[in-house]
Scaffold this active site. Structure first.
Site, short mmCIF file in Angstrom:
data_model
loop_
_atom_site.label_atom_id
_atom_site.label_comp_id
_atom_site.label_asym_id
_atom_site.label_seq_id
_atom_site.Cartn_x
_atom_site.Cartn_y
_atom_site.Cartn_z
N ASP A 171 0.83 -1.21 0.00
CA ASP A 171 0.00 0.00 0.00
C ASP A 171 0.86 1.26 0.00
OD1 ASP A 171 -2.40 1.34 -0.05
OD2 ASP A 171 -2.70 1.28 2.12
N ASN A 199 -10.76 -2.39 -5.98
CA ASN A 199 -9.93 -1.50 -6.82
C ASN A 199 -10.51 -1.30 -8.22
OD1 ASN A 199 -6.76 -2.68 -5.41
ND2 ASN A 199 -8.01 -0.96 -4.75
C1 IPE Z 1 -5.53 -2.77 -0.54
O1 IPE Z 1 -5.16 -1.45 -0.62
C2 IPE Z 1 -5.45 -3.41 -1.91
C3 IPE Z 1 -4.11 -3.55 -2.45
C4 IPE Z 1 -2.98 -3.26 -1.85
C5 IPE Z 1 -4.06 -4.10 -3.77
P1 IPE Z 1 -6.23 -0.28 -0.81
O2 IPE Z 1 -5.46 0.98 -0.82
O3 IPE Z 1 -7.10 -0.57 -1.96
O4 IPE Z 1 -7.10 -0.41 0.54
P2 IPE Z 1 -7.89 0.69 1.36
O5 IPE Z 1 -8.79 1.38 0.38
O6 IPE Z 1 -6.88 1.64 1.92
O7 IPE Z 1 -8.60 -0.06 2.43
C1 IPE Z 2 -1.49 0.24 -3.47
O1 IPE Z 2 -1.27 1.60 -3.47
C2 IPE Z 2 -1.67 -0.32 -4.85
C3 IPE Z 2 -3.04 -0.73 -5.19
C4 IPE Z 2 -4.06 -0.68 -4.39
C5 IPE Z 2 -3.25 -1.24 -6.53
P1 IPE Z 2 -2.47 2.63 -3.52
O2 IPE Z 2 -2.79 2.93 -4.93
O3 IPE Z 2 -3.60 2.16 -2.68
O4 IPE Z 2 -1.79 3.90 -2.85
P2 IPE Z 2 -2.45 4.89 -1.79
O5 IPE Z 2 -2.95 4.05 -0.65
O6 IPE Z 2 -3.55 5.61 -2.51
O7 IPE Z 2 -1.32 5.78 -1.39
MG MG Z 3 -4.06 2.35 -0.71
#
Ligand code: IPE
Ligand code: IPE
Ligand code: MG
Length: 254
Positions: A33, A81
């Site tokens: 994340d 996502n």
């Molecule tokens: C979880 O991260 C999914 C992945 C790392 C692929 P998200 O960024 O989507 O989760 P939330 O929205 O912070 O819970």
């Molecule tokens: C994790 O990084 C990757 C995916 C969920 C695909 P994020 O895209 O959630 O990054 P933040 O949490 O918005 O910084």
């Molecule tokens: Mg995230």
């Protein structure tokens, strides 16, 4: 390209990192994340965070190989996502296909076997093609198993498992009274229990990741955003894991 894992044996490598080689987790799950925040901090588009995040995945996978960790499961794209802006989803899908195509030689060199869990039929055709090629080409490898959770949601996994079992019951293949934890486990996308879940970017939530398999996992949150997460950070998380006492509902020994 190479970056093949160095020749020191896994136990020596683990000890050098302050780890007890006998108590390494067998199965590490990673919630990667913070890609968006990493890019935003630099005034860049979120996409660039995902691109740098792919480099981190490459590095951490190699470290798992080096340590002799049996399984690494990474949350690469969640069911939720799909609701992100279409441009971001399209970029992530292209990046995934590119990663799958470019990583196979390194996986072969390092003995990594690729697996994938999730509603894979929802992935676009070019990703499904790259995935099935990578799965096929690495299928005979006997080292670390890298499982990509793609279009994965823990609730979807449980619903899909229930559907499969209900269909078996409707066909008279299983007696509803005989359904137990083993039946459910066997119907999941993966049956492998997780020892530790590591989440980057300072968040302390599970976000629908492996609810069944991680039921008794240790949960470790660390601060670096995923593109900044280093081998040293990873090793620190493993040291923290080894400092935990796992009880599984029993009374603490001593
Ligand atoms: C979880 O991260 C999914 C992945 C790392 C692929 P998200 O960024 O989507 O989760 P939330 O929205 O912070 O819970
Ligand atoms: C994790 O990084 C990757 C995916 C969920 C695909 P994020 O895209 O959630 O990054 P933040 O949490 O918005 O910084
Ligand atoms: Mg995230």
């Amino acid at each position: 390209m190479a970056d093949a894992v160095a020749a020191t044996d896994p136990a020596t490598h683990a000890r050098a990192a302050g780890l007890d080689p006998a108590r390494l987790p067998r199965h590490v799950a990673l919630i990667m994340d913070g890609n968006g925040r990493w890019a935003k901090k630099r005034g860049w588009e979120r996409f660039l965070g995902h691109r740098h995040g792919a480099d981190t995945l490459r590095t951490i996978t190699s470290e798992c190989v080096h340590l002799g960790i049996a399984r690494l499961t990474v949350y690469a794209f969640s069911s939720e996502n799909w609701q992100r802006p279409a441009r971001e989803v399209a970029y992530l899908m292209d990046l995934l296909a590119e990663f799958l195509r470019s990583e196979v030689p390194r996986m072969q060199e390092n003995g990594v076997r690729l697996e994938a869990i999730g509603q894979l039929h929802r992935l676009p055709a070019h990703v499904r093609d790259a995935l099935s090629d990578a799965l096929r080409m690495t299928a005979a490898n006997t080292g670390t198993v890298l499982t990509l959770a793609l279009s994965y949601g823990g609730r979807d996994e449980l619903v899909d498992a229930c559907r499969a079992i209900a269909a078996q019951a409707a066909r008279g293949e299983i007696d509803p009274a005989a359904i137990d934890a083993g039946s459910l486990r066997a119907a999941l996308y993966t049956a492998h229990d997780v020892d530790v879940v590591i989440r980057t970017a300072g968040e302390s939530r599970v976000s629908n990741f492996l609810p069944w398999q991680a039921a008794y996992a240790e949960f470790i949150t660390c601060q670096p955003l995923w593109p900044d997460f280093t081998v040293a950070d990873f090793l620190r998380c493993l040291v923290e894991y080894q400092g935990r006492e796992r009880r599984f509902g029993l009374v603490a020994p001593g």
